[in-house]
Design a protein around this motif. Structure first.
Motif, PDB file in Angstrom:
ATOM      1  N   PHE A 192       0.823  -1.210   0.000  1.00 29.44           N
ATOM      2  CA  PHE A 192       0.000   0.000   0.000  1.00 29.44           C
ATOM      3  C   PHE A 192       0.854   1.255   0.000  1.00 29.44           C
ATOM      4  O   PHE A 192       0.534   2.246  -0.659  1.00 29.44           O
ATOM      5  N   LEU A 217       1.666   3.156  -3.100  1.00 32.13           N
ATOM      6  CA  LEU A 217       0.631   3.949  -3.769  1.00 32.13           C
ATOM      7  C   LEU A 217       0.635   5.401  -3.312  1.00 32.13           C
ATOM      8  O   LEU A 217       0.018   6.243  -3.939  1.00 32.13           O
ATOM      9  N   LEU A 218       1.289   5.668  -2.192  1.00 32.73           N
ATOM     10  CA  LEU A 218       1.228   7.020  -1.634  1.00 32.73           C
ATOM     11  C   LEU A 218       2.312   7.898  -2.239  1.00 32.73           C
ATOM     12  O   LEU A 218       3.444   7.457  -2.436  1.00 32.73           O
ATOM     13  N   ARG A 252      -2.690   4.199  11.567  1.00 30.28           N
ATOM     14  CA  ARG A 252      -3.592   4.295  10.413  1.00 30.28           C
ATOM     15  C   ARG A 252      -2.942   3.711   9.156  1.00 30.28           C
ATOM     16  O   ARG A 252      -3.584   3.038   8.353  1.00 30.28           O
ATOM     17  N   THR A 306      -4.451   0.397   7.140  1.00 30.63           N
ATOM     18  CA  THR A 306      -4.763   0.401   5.706  1.00 30.63           C
ATOM     19  C   THR A 306      -3.877  -0.596   4.961  1.00 30.63           C
ATOM     20  O   THR A 306      -4.344  -1.307   4.074  1.00 30.63           O
ATOM     21  N   GLU A 342      -5.082  -4.294   5.612  1.00 29.46           N
ATOM     22  CA  GLU A 342      -6.339  -4.595   4.911  1.00 29.46           C
ATOM     23  C   GLU A 342      -6.129  -4.579   3.404  1.00 29.46           C
ATOM     24  O   GLU A 342      -6.698  -5.397   2.689  1.00 29.46           O
ATOM     25  N   PHE A 343      -5.325  -3.637   2.913  1.00 29.17           N
ATOM     26  CA  PHE A 343      -5.032  -3.576   1.481  1.00 29.17           C
ATOM     27  C   PHE A 343      -4.369  -4.865   1.023  1.00 29.17           C
ATOM     28  O   PHE A 343      -4.724  -5.441  -0.013  1.00 29.17           O
ATOM     29  N   ARG A 363      -6.955  -7.805   1.048  1.00 25.78           N
ATOM     30  CA  ARG A 363      -7.944  -7.761  -0.038  1.00 25.78           C
ATOM     31  C   ARG A 363      -7.291  -7.938  -1.408  1.00 25.78           C
ATOM     32  O   ARG A 363      -7.827  -8.640  -2.257  1.00 25.78           O
ATOM     33  N   TYR A 409     -13.659  -3.134  -0.321  1.00 25.64           N
ATOM     34  CA  TYR A 409     -13.355  -2.249   0.814  1.00 25.64           C
ATOM     35  C   TYR A 409     -14.323  -2.598   1.930  1.00 25.64           C
ATOM     36  O   TYR A 409     -15.090  -3.549   1.814  1.00 25.64           O
ATOM     37  N   ASP A 410     -14.328  -1.824   3.005  1.00 25.30           N
ATOM     38  CA  ASP A 410     -15.118  -2.181   4.185  1.00 25.30           C
ATOM     39  C   ASP A 410     -16.568  -2.523   3.840  1.00 25.30           C
ATOM     40  O   ASP A 410     -17.115  -3.505   4.326  1.00 25.30           O
ATOM     41  N   GLU A 460      -7.214  -0.444  -5.128  1.00 28.45           N
ATOM     42  CA  GLU A 460      -6.237   0.640  -4.950  1.00 28.45           C
ATOM     43  C   GLU A 460      -6.937   1.983  -4.768  1.00 28.45           C
ATOM     44  O   GLU A 460      -6.626   2.743  -3.842  1.00 28.45           O
ATOM     45  N   HIS A 506      -8.685   2.196  -1.305  1.00 29.85           N
ATOM     46  CA  HIS A 506      -7.805   2.308  -0.143  1.00 29.85           C
ATOM     47  C   HIS A 506      -7.079   3.654  -0.089  1.00 29.85           C
ATOM     48  O   HIS A 506      -6.864   4.197   0.998  1.00 29.85           O
ATOM     49  N   VAL A 507      -6.684   4.161  -1.231  1.00 28.39           N
ATOM     50  CA  VAL A 507      -6.046   5.482  -1.239  1.00 28.39           C
ATOM     51  C   VAL A 507      -7.045   6.538  -0.762  1.00 28.39           C
ATOM     52  O   VAL A 507      -6.725   7.403   0.060  1.00 28.39           O
ATOM     53  N   GLY A 539      -9.750   6.006   1.111  1.00 22.10           N
ATOM     54  CA  GLY A 539     -10.039   5.760   2.519  1.00 22.10           C
ATOM     55  C   GLY A 539      -8.923   6.235   3.427  1.00 22.10           C
ATOM     56  O   GLY A 539      -9.174   6.703   4.544  1.00 22.10           O
ATOM     57  N   PHE A 540      -7.685   6.131   2.967  1.00 21.08           N
ATOM     58  CA  PHE A 540      -6.550   6.569   3.779  1.00 21.08           C
ATOM     59  C   PHE A 540      -6.439   8.094   3.774  1.00 21.08           C
ATOM     60  O   PHE A 540      -6.243   8.705   4.830  1.00 21.08           O
ATOM     61  N   ASN A 541      -6.558   8.692   2.604  1.00 18.83           N
ATOM     62  CA  ASN A 541      -6.396  10.140   2.515  1.00 18.83           C
ATOM     63  C   ASN A 541      -7.557  10.898   3.149  1.00 18.83           C
ATOM     64  O   ASN A 541      -7.381  11.995   3.662  1.00 18.83           O
ATOM     65  N   ARG A 542      -8.752  10.319   3.066  1.00 15.99           N
ATOM     66  CA  ARG A 542      -9.920  10.979   3.661  1.00 15.99           C
ATOM     67  C   ARG A 542     -10.428  10.091   4.787  1.00 15.99           C
ATOM     68  O   ARG A 542      -9.869  10.080   5.861  1.00 15.99           O
TER      69      ARG A 542
END
Lengths: 252, 237
Positions: A5, A8-9, A86, A90, A93-94, A97, B54-55, B77, B80-81, B83-86
């Motif tokens: 994950f 991706l950031l 956090r 993420t 879970e990422f 899934r 996702y959830d 992807e 999750h991006v 969900g993480f950013n917001r």
């Protein structure tokens, strides 16, 4: 696609502090600890966050569930620690899934180590220091044993065979746990869930006697510690009602 | 080829024919909104067709396994991006499909010098009640529509797909258990696979739970699951 994950950031998930880091009084959160009992691993924390001699909050949650089978207890800078939590939530879970399988326990332990190492700048400056405890159990393995790991702020990981503690009040708690491991009747590792939960609250109350940064546990007004159990089925939160019941029974 | 509009249109037409030909033999997937949650259902041979995104989000698809995987990864992807950013609440199908997935599918379909994604799919988002559930039928070219009836079928043949959805709507009762709904999905799945006329199909007294030589997959986005993750696999037997 490798289930990473963080790849991706666009920037490091955990904030980096540069040469001109702010010089305000950092916020700290203490005390957390974990120990083995007969039911699995008990992990507990108080509710106090402080900034110098200021009590910033007495309602802080320091035990973060990362997924259904692992959690992290935070001590140190909450800003950095919560963001690490956090990020790991993420990431785990990422991975589960996207790869259609859970990340292994060793990989989760390592993931936290990597985040700590990536926080080197904050650690060296003393502003973003985090010294967490990790507890988890291998998913989908009913015979797996829950494990406790503690870390130094630079990311080195150590398995705790009996107990681990972190934060300014942890010295008192580790002393008591060490005593009980040698001469306790029963020893913490032999305690039932009920006994272990009562012990966890008593330990935090003891630590609060000697450490102003530990607080927020007052059974007389139904304020108990955050306590979670890690066992092969997964994580279970011990509710306030359960803790109250165990406390009353132990006080009879 | 692309310098002439007619040639481009011809190429696009050829791609539709190619995809239609490739989809022959692919069997349908289903999503049904129920009081307990959203049931996702499919029958496969080795490759999964029903997935967690996702959830509160799930996905069911038919087509080429590699293309299903590409779409699944893109959805995971993006979710999750976001969900993480917001936050997890900000992960919505409306945004995922409008801004991430349908454009990917449309671009893939219209870039005629590269192979298209051969995938027909359903996305589901669990709400607080069936009225708040979101079901979206997404086609291989990025076209999509939001289904409000609570029943969506994705199949390789549009006419049969509509017939199957209509049959399910007509035969589902409000108090049917999720297991019974899955059984009815399997009945209509078998009828489509056998080329039967659905107008004459009646629900059997004993609903099937398996198909010889194939894997029946059912998952529920469960409204009552504690915690953030609402997706769980269902055992039909």
């Amino acid at each position: 696609m490798n289930g990473d994950f963080l790849a991706l950031l666009p920037k490091p998930a955990v904030p980096q502090f540069g040469a001109n880091a702010p010089t305000t009084q950092p916020l700290h959160a203490t005390t957390v600890f974990a120990f083995h009992c007969a039911a699995g691993v008990i992990i507990a924390g108080d509710h106090r966050a402080t900034a110098g001699n200021i009590v910033f909050s007495d309602k802080t949650e320091k035990i973060l569930e990362l997924d259904s089978h692992s959690l992290m207890a935070i001590a140190g800078s909450p800003a950095t620690a919560f963001e690490m939590g956090r990020t790991l939530q993420t990431s785990f879970e990422f991975y589960r899934r996207s790869q259609l399988q859970s990340m292994s326990l060793p990989a989760k332990i390592r993931a936290l180590s990597q985040l700590l190492r990536n926080n080197l700048a904050g650690t060296i400056q003393g502003f973003g220091v985090v010294a967490p405890i990790f507890a988890g159990v291998e998913p989908n393995d009913p015979s797996a044993k829950p494990q406790i790991y503690f870390y130094d702020p630079l990311g080195a990981q150590f398995e705790a065979t009996n107990y681990a503690g972190s934060g300014s009040g942890s010295g008192s708690i580790k002393s008591v746990l060490s005593f009980l491991e040698r001469w306790g009747q029963p020893k913490p590792a032999e305690m039932s869930l009920e006994q272990a939960v009562v012990l966890a609250n008593r330990l935090l109350m003891t630590a609060a006697e000697f450490d102003t940064a530990t607080g927020g546990v007052h059974p007389e007004v139904r304020e108990f510690a955050t306590i979670k159990l890690v066992s092969p089925p997964g994580i279970r939160s011990i509710s306030t009602a359960e803790q109250e019941q165990f406390w009353k029974e132990a006080s009879k | 080829m692309t310098e002439e509009p007619y040639r481009w249109l011809e190429a696009i037409g050829n791609r539709r024919e190619y995809i239609s030909e490739q989809m022959k033999g692919a069997t349908p997937v289903f999503a049904v909104s129920r009081p307990e949650g959203i049931l996702l259902f499919g029958v496969g041979i080795g490759h999964s067709k029903v997935f967690e995104i996702y959830d509160r989000h799930g996905f069911a698809a038919l087509g080429h396994p590699v293309d299903i995987e590409k779409l699944r990864q893109a959805a995971i992807e993006a979710a999750h991006v976001e969900g993480f950013n917001r936050s997890a609440k900000d992960v919505t199908l409306r945004r995922l499909i409008s801004f991430a997935l349908s454009t990917t599918l449309k671009n893939s379909f219209e870039q005629i010098f590269s192979p298209p994604l051969i995938v027909e799919s359903i996305f589901a988002e669990l709400g607080e009640s069936p009225a708040h559930d979101v079901l979206v039928r997404v086609r291989y070219d990025g076209n999509h529509h939001y289904e409000t009836s609570g029943v969506v079928v994705a199949a390789s043949d549009r006419k049969r797909e509509d017939e199957a959805a209509a049959w399910l709507r007509a035969n589902l009762k409000t108090d049917d258990s999720v297991t019974r709904v899955a059984g009815l999905c399997l009945v209509v799945w078998q009828a489509l696979a056998d080329g039967k006329n659905l107008a004459e199909l009646l629900p059997p007294d004993v609903l099937p739970t398996s198909v010889a030589g194939k894997t029946v997959e059912a998952a529920l986005l469960d409204r009552k699951l504690p915690g953030a993750v609402q997706y769980r696999l269902l055992e039909l037997k």
